[in-house]
Motif scaffolding. Structure first.
Motif, PDB file in Angstrom:
ATOM      1  N   ALA A  12       0.902  -1.191  -0.040  1.00  0.00           N
ATOM      2  CA  ALA A  12      -0.039  -0.168  -0.271  1.00  0.00           C
ATOM      3  C   ALA A  12       0.780   1.253  -0.018  1.00  0.00           C
ATOM      4  N   GLY A  13       0.601   2.228  -0.865  1.00  0.00           N
ATOM      5  CA  GLY A  13       1.448   3.264  -0.860  1.00  0.00           C
ATOM      6  C   GLY A  13       1.109   4.014  -2.305  1.00  0.00           C
ATOM      7  N   TRP A  14       2.044   5.186  -2.562  1.00  0.00           N
ATOM      8  CA  TRP A  14       1.709   6.263  -3.802  1.00  0.00           C
ATOM      9  C   TRP A  14       1.625   5.199  -4.886  1.00  0.00           C
ATOM     10  N   GLU A  15       2.707   4.488  -5.064  1.00  0.00           N
ATOM     11  CA  GLU A  15       2.940   3.670  -6.521  1.00  0.00           C
ATOM     12  C   GLU A  15       1.440   2.628  -6.776  1.00  0.00           C
ATOM     13  N   ARG A  64      -4.795  -6.449  -4.046  1.00  0.00           N
ATOM     14  CA  ARG A  64      -4.256  -6.944  -2.571  1.00  0.00           C
ATOM     15  C   ARG A  64      -2.858  -6.318  -2.150  1.00  0.00           C
ATOM     16  N   LEU A  65      -3.256  -5.549  -1.272  1.00  0.00           N
ATOM     17  CA  LEU A  65      -2.123  -4.549  -0.854  1.00  0.00           C
ATOM     18  C   LEU A  65      -1.616  -4.743   0.604  1.00  0.00           C
ATOM     19  N   ARG A  66      -0.316  -4.737   0.724  1.00  0.00           N
ATOM     20  CA  ARG A  66       0.334  -5.124   2.028  1.00  0.00           C
ATOM     21  C   ARG A  66       0.330  -3.532   2.718  1.00  0.00           C
ATOM     22  N   SER A 118      -7.602  -5.422   0.654  1.00  0.00           N
ATOM     23  CA  SER A 118      -8.096  -5.843  -0.811  1.00  0.00           C
ATOM     24  C   SER A 118      -9.125  -5.078  -1.296  1.00  0.00           C
ATOM     25  N   GLN A 119      -9.405  -5.313  -2.453  1.00  0.00           N
ATOM     26  CA  GLN A 119     -10.248  -4.243  -3.436  1.00  0.00           C
ATOM     27  C   GLN A 119     -10.867  -5.398  -4.460  1.00  0.00           C
ATOM     28  N   GLY A 120     -12.269  -5.269  -4.664  1.00  0.00           N
ATOM     29  CA  GLY A 120     -12.530  -6.172  -5.665  1.00  0.00           C
ATOM     30  C   GLY A 120     -13.059  -7.630  -4.969  1.00  0.00           C
TER      31      GLY A 120
END
Length: 313
Positions: free
Chosen positions: A186-189, A207-209, A217-219
């Motif tokens: 999870a971040g700007w990128e 799915r972002l750490r 998660s999204q979706g």
């Protein structure tokens, strides 16, 4: 019937056949007695009037056309009809520019196609569709090159025009675009990658750490699946390592994977990677975003030892 009578009849029939063949040869070789032209030719702007003339009062035995532009379907059909009427029809096209065009579907939610055209060196090429011109480009002077019009929504067919000659290519069937799965921290990128994909029309799962023990998660699915996803985007090595087995299976089932940054160094993805190794990072050039070479502003990882089936884009 007696044998002598049969022989007389056979000799008579042979004589008739020989006489008919002699008359046909003479009829073919003799000059026209009624002023009929043996050959008529036309070219360029005079061709439409010549086609009408040949189809009405000028009964020439041999017709020849010199094309300076590619003939339309109507002209080709007309010449074919004249040939089927018993005329000899020939043509040449020494002045025709060599030109080709192809269209291939873009795997994008909004559809569209990439149009590729080939033309002589330094030629000006107009590229578009049945509704009109979409772009004009000049081929490089070093030699005949392909020119590309990307992501165009085409009407009926792709059309390339050079010096009045037009080449057409049918519009390919549009492939169904699946969703994109983004894996990383999870971040700007991750935020900007997801935003860019969604702005282009893609539906995104993610799915972002957030920390070693926390993920968001999204979706509806956070695992790459060819029934749902067209491609997966892996933003870092941690995401690549955690999902290596699923990503390899996904690619071998027909999915696509975009590997970014240090994820390219993960050994577990080497079997599906286009290169054997990622080299030393090349720092971006300050201020390049404001130039025509904006890509030079990015820090890049050169790919080394390309696979035999790798394709450089």
């Amino acid at each position: 019937m007696s044998s002598s009578l049969r022989r007389t009849i056979e000799l008579g029939l042979r004589g008739v056949a020989l006489a008919a063949l002699t008359w046909l040869v003479w009829r073919t070789a003799r000059p026209p007695a009624d002023g009929r032209a043996t050959r008529s030719a036309a070219s360029g702007a005079a061709l439409p009037a010549a086609l009408a003339r040949w189809s009405s009062f000028e009964d020439a035995e041999s017709l020849h056309v010199s094309f300076d532009t590619l003939p339309s379907a109507r002209t080709r059909d007309w010449l074919l009809a004249l040939r089927r009427s018993g005329r000899s029809v020939g043509w040449d096209g020494r002045a025709l520019p060599p030109i080709a065009v192809a269209a291939e579907p873009e795997a994008r939610p909004r559809g569209g196609a990439r149009v590729l055209a080939a033309a002589p060196a330094a030629a000006s090429v107009s590229v578009g569709d049945a509704a009109g011109t979409l772009d004009s480009l000049r081929v490089a002077p070093a030699g005949g090159r392909g020119v590309v019009l990307a992501s165009a929504r085409l009407a009926e067919a792709a059309v390339a025009t050079v010096s009045g000659s037009r080449a057409r290519a049918p519009i390919p069937d549009q492939a169904r675009a699946g969703r994109v799965l983004v894996l990383g921290a999870a971040g700007w990128e991750a935020k900007f990658v997801i935003a860019a994909l969604e702005e282009d029309g893609w539906q995104v799962d993610a799915r972002l750490r957030v920390s070693p023990t926390v993920e968001v998660s999204q979706g509806g699915s956070a695992t790459p699946d060819t029934a749902r996803h067209a491609a997966a985007v892996v933003l870092d090595s941690a995401a690549a390592i955690a999902n290596a087995t699923a990503l390899v299976r996904f690619v071998r089932q027909g999915g696509g994977v975009v590997v970014a940054g240090d994820a390219a160094r993960v050994a577990a993805l080497r079997d599906i990677a286009p290169a054997g190794a990622a080299g030393t990072a090349v720092a971006g050039v300050a201020g390049a975003f404001d130039t025509d070479s904006a890509r030079r502003a990015l820090t890049l990882l050169p790919l080394e030892r390309l696979a035999r089936d790798a394709i450089v884009l």
